[in-house]
Write an enzyme that holds these catalytic residues in place. Sequence first.
Site, mmCIF file in Angstrom:
data_model
loop_
_atom_site.group_PDB
_atom_site.id
_atom_site.type_symbol
_atom_site.label_atom_id
_atom_site.label_comp_id
_atom_site.label_asym_id
_atom_site.label_seq_id
_atom_site.Cartn_x
_atom_site.Cartn_y
_atom_site.Cartn_z
ATOM 1 N N LYS A 102 -15.622 -14.509 7.627
ATOM 2 C CA LYS A 102 -16.876 -14.841 7.597
ATOM 3 C C LYS A 102 -17.636 -14.463 6.505
ATOM 4 O O LYS A 102 -17.877 -13.362 5.707
ATOM 5 C CB LYS A 102 -16.791 -13.692 8.858
ATOM 6 C CG LYS A 102 -16.338 -13.686 10.218
ATOM 7 C CD LYS A 102 -16.015 -12.168 10.839
ATOM 8 C CE LYS A 102 -17.517 -11.962 11.328
ATOM 9 N NZ LYS A 102 -17.383 -10.870 13.019
ATOM 10 N N GLY A 125 -6.458 -5.559 0.595
ATOM 11 C CA GLY A 125 -5.265 -6.214 1.343
ATOM 12 C C GLY A 125 -4.794 -7.396 1.731
ATOM 13 O O GLY A 125 -3.094 -7.331 1.565
ATOM 14 N N GLY A 184 -12.170 -4.558 1.693
ATOM 15 C CA GLY A 184 -13.737 -4.299 1.278
ATOM 16 C C GLY A 184 -14.655 -2.866 0.839
ATOM 17 O O GLY A 184 -15.476 -2.751 0.252
ATOM 18 N N ARG A 206 1.190 -1.131 -0.473
ATOM 19 C CA ARG A 206 0.055 0.062 -0.193
ATOM 20 C C ARG A 206 0.703 1.107 0.236
ATOM 21 O O ARG A 206 0.616 2.223 -0.275
ATOM 22 C CB ARG A 206 -0.774 -0.298 1.392
ATOM 23 C CG ARG A 206 -1.950 -0.479 1.213
ATOM 24 C CD ARG A 206 -3.319 -0.829 2.237
ATOM 25 N NE ARG A 206 -4.241 -1.376 1.822
ATOM 26 C CZ ARG A 206 -5.164 -1.661 2.754
ATOM 27 N NH1 ARG A 206 -4.690 -2.181 3.713
ATOM 28 N NH2 ARG A 206 -6.589 -2.409 2.130
HETATM 29 C C1 3PG Z 1 -8.327 -1.653 5.124
HETATM 30 O O1 3PG Z 1 -7.322 -2.342 5.262
HETATM 31 O O2 3PG Z 1 -8.920 -2.411 4.347
HETATM 32 C C2 3PG Z 1 -8.074 -0.347 4.893
HETATM 33 O O3 3PG Z 1 -7.177 0.597 5.276
HETATM 34 C C3 3PG Z 1 -9.883 0.404 5.889
HETATM 35 O O4 3PG Z 1 -9.352 -0.126 7.242
HETATM 36 P P1 3PG Z 1 -10.509 0.287 7.846
HETATM 37 O O5 3PG Z 1 -11.250 -1.788 7.385
HETATM 38 O O6 3PG Z 1 -10.126 -0.175 9.035
HETATM 39 O O7 3PG Z 1 -11.331 0.978 7.995
HETATM 40 MG MG MG Z 2 -10.397 -3.904 5.540
#
Ligand code: 3PG
Ligand code: MG
Length: 395
Positions: free
Chosen positions: A202, A352, A376, A37
């Site tokens: 999940k 990620g 996400g 990242r």
């Molecule tokens: C992730 O790791 O998916 C992003 O950096 C967002 O982080 P978060 O899910 O803690 O909001």
């Molecule tokens: Mg995440």
Amino acid sequence: MTVASIDDLGDLRGKRVLVRSDLNVPLDGDKITDDGRIRASVPTIRALSHKGARVVVTAHLGRPKGEPDPRYSLGPVAGRLSELLGAPVAFATDLVGESAQATVDGLQDGQVALLENVRFDARETSKDDAERGALADELAAFADAFVSDGFGAVHRKHASVYDVARRLPHAAGGLVLAEVDVLRRLTEDPERPYAVVLGGAKVSDKLGVIENLLGKADMLLIGGGMVFTFLAAQGHEIGKSLLEADQIETVKGYLAQAGDRIVLPVDVVAATAVSGDADHDVVSVDSIPADRLGLDIGPESARLFADRLAGARTIFWNGPMGVSEIPAFAEGTRAVADALTKVDGLSVVGGGDSAAAVRSLGFAEDAFGHISTGGGASLEYLEGKTLPGIAVLED
Ligand code: 3PG
Ligand code: MG
């Protein structure tokens, strides 16, 4: 998407530009275990620096509880960012306090600063518009323009993602533009067959995306911890494997709706514990021992998945097939990654965790069509949800 790019911001020489990046990298202590990242964030920061801007980067790391917590300091990230940029990065030890103010004030044209973890301030993630707005006001005071480049966080309606964009002239950075471009290709008119591979722990995190994709994808291959809820819904005994009992009925509905478009493993690696030292064996999904838990898809399933993926022209993959950080349970993930590298068409690794997994398994990044920095965020995009951090750039 009708959003401005950084070229639309005009002459940036001497201008202070606040950049939201996603620098949320996995750490082991203060050692960065996957810097993907950070590397993905460098081009936009470098481009702004080359334009003569005074670049102020804001980002989060982990999920601290809205107050400073040294375990989640961006300090190690500042060091790595500086190495990758090949230029110093001034690190502010707070977010909007004295250190931040002095750091921003000290920037010369083309120089880069990183502010401490934006989630050390509870207002960042507040549900209250006024609270987030107050933090956004303070962040906006550091800058003449805002560049949104933290794709992994654009699904969050957070002060540094959403509210600052409403306070400053804004643009999308190159990473956000590139990510959205690929996701648009997946949603608008994917070349078929279109296969989606979902893993991860999940099923309850993936309900929206499964529902949406059942109407769009030609096949949905499922592995990871979430697959055991599917196997249980089919009536299999799953031993001590991960189960979300409250999702069984929903999953039965998906199976009935999808027929053979949902592809499930036929064998799994079942172990006595989540440990590389634990006893483990390949077993059929019909004979998972009562005292074991499934931690990967088995070799026959890996072949089945690879075979189905070989015929696809578009593949999106999110979530490891097993506990891939333990070598004994990484082969299913390796097989899926390998299948993606061979596809004649567009292959997208979403997120990620999956991205870190393919890199740690030794795959070359350019073997894939696209490796997304946002798990996400890309799932929510594919679900058809509005991403607040993108929508706000369209105004
Ligand atoms: C992730 O790791 O998916 C992003 O950096 C967002 O982080 P978060 O899910 O803690 O909001
Ligand atoms: Mg995440």
